[in-house]
Design a protein around this motif. Structure first.
Motif, PDB file in Angstrom:
ATOM      1  N   GLY A  40       0.815  -1.309   0.111  1.00 18.82           N
ATOM      2  CA  GLY A  40      -0.037   0.028  -0.032  1.00 18.82           C
ATOM      3  C   GLY A  40       0.880   1.354   0.126  1.00 18.82           C
ATOM      4  N   GLY A  41       1.975   1.244   0.000  1.00 19.19           N
ATOM      5  CA  GLY A  41       3.035   2.149   0.018  1.00 19.19           C
ATOM      6  C   GLY A  41       3.071   3.074  -1.380  1.00 19.19           C
ATOM      7  N   THR A  42       3.063   4.570  -1.022  1.00 18.94           N
ATOM      8  CA  THR A  42       2.906   5.397  -2.193  1.00 18.94           C
ATOM      9  C   THR A  42       4.171   6.532  -2.097  1.00 18.94           C
ATOM     10  OG1 THR A  42       1.484   6.965  -0.953  1.00 18.94           O
ATOM     11  CG2 THR A  42       0.691   5.205  -2.289  1.00 18.94           C
ATOM     12  N   THR A  43       5.085   6.237  -1.127  1.00 22.65           N
ATOM     13  CA  THR A  43       6.064   7.046  -1.093  1.00 22.65           C
ATOM     14  C   THR A  43       7.546   6.489  -1.210  1.00 22.65           C
ATOM     15  OG1 THR A  43       6.347   7.387   1.171  1.00 22.65           O
ATOM     16  CG2 THR A  43       4.792   8.517   0.295  1.00 22.65           C
ATOM     17  N   PRO A  44       8.587   7.217  -1.046  1.00 25.26           N
ATOM     18  CA  PRO A  44       9.929   6.656  -1.083  1.00 25.26           C
ATOM     19  C   PRO A  44      10.303   6.022   0.252  1.00 25.26           C
ATOM     20  CG  PRO A  44      10.013   8.743  -2.160  1.00 25.26           C
ATOM     21  CD  PRO A  44       8.803   8.649  -1.701  1.00 25.26           C
ATOM     22  N   LYS A  45       9.442   6.354   1.162  1.00 21.58           N
ATOM     23  CA  LYS A  45       9.594   5.822   2.609  1.00 21.58           C
ATOM     24  C   LYS A  45       9.370   4.140   2.369  1.00 21.58           C
ATOM     25  CE  LYS A  45       8.808   9.670   5.471  1.00 21.58           C
ATOM     26  NZ  LYS A  45       8.219  10.234   6.490  1.00 21.58           N
ATOM     27  N   GLY A  46       8.582   3.787   1.278  1.00 23.84           N
ATOM     28  CA  GLY A  46       7.998   2.310   1.064  1.00 23.84           C
ATOM     29  C   GLY A  46       6.781   2.395  -0.207  1.00 23.84           C
ATOM     30  N   PHE A  47       7.248   1.733  -1.228  1.00 22.33           N
ATOM     31  CA  PHE A  47       6.170   1.537  -2.230  1.00 22.33           C
ATOM     32  C   PHE A  47       5.559   0.415  -2.517  1.00 22.33           C
ATOM     33  CE2 PHE A  47       9.352   4.760  -3.941  1.00 22.33           C
ATOM     34  CZ  PHE A  47       8.355   5.948  -4.232  1.00 22.33           C
TER      35      PHE A  47
END
Length: 160
Positions: free
Chosen positions: A57-64
């Motif tokens: 469910g990630g949508t940012t560079p912290k987690g995709f």
């Protein structure tokens, strides 16, 4: 009372020649123009996130996750495009592209879960690879690897 300025003829000739040269330089010089290949730029931006972590469910560079990644890249590249959140919805946009006509920036789609259902998307790099999010994070993957080859659904071009 009138003032007159005495200028030697050689000086007038020199200034005239200098003016003509300057005029030619500025009017005949090639005009700088920048064109951008949005597909190549999207692919380049995608590659900058290699090694970013996977997060469901990630949508940012912290987690995709896969479609969160493509959505993020298209929004933050020069295209500034808002594309749908899921790979299934991304697959419904753009125009279909034959394998032989793939270009950098095209979206490549796969069935990694339920048969007959698009569940994964990556960004084609133009060299038989795509940048996408695996369980190990953002990676550059060969489309010819058996796993991906067996699950390939098709490609779409959403930028010109």
């Amino acid at each position: 009372m009138s003032l007159s300025l005495r200028v030697p003829k050689l000086s007038v000739l020199f200034l005239s020649v200098l003016s003509v040269i300057a005029l030619l330089l500025f009017t005949l010089a090639p005009k700088a123009s920048a064109t951008i290949n949005y597909g190549e730029e999207v692919s380049a931006v995608a590659k900058t996130y290699v090694e970013s972590p996977y997060e469901w469910g990630g949508t940012t560079p912290k987690g995709f996750d896969a479609s969160g990644f493509t959505q993020y890249v298209y929004k933050n590249a020069a295209t500034k495009m808002n594309i749908p959140r899921t790979s299934a919805l991304q697959y419904k946009m753009g125009e279909s592209v034959k394998d032989s006509e793939l270009q950098a920036g095209d979206l490549v789609f796969y069935e990694t879960g339920e048969k007959g259902k698009v569940s994964f998307v990556g960004i084609y790099n133009g060299d038989g690879t795509f940048t996408g999010v695996t369980i190990s994070g953002v990676k550059i993957v060969k489309m010819s690897d058996q796993y991906w080859k067996d699950r390939y659904v098709g490609a779409k071009r959403i930028v010109k």
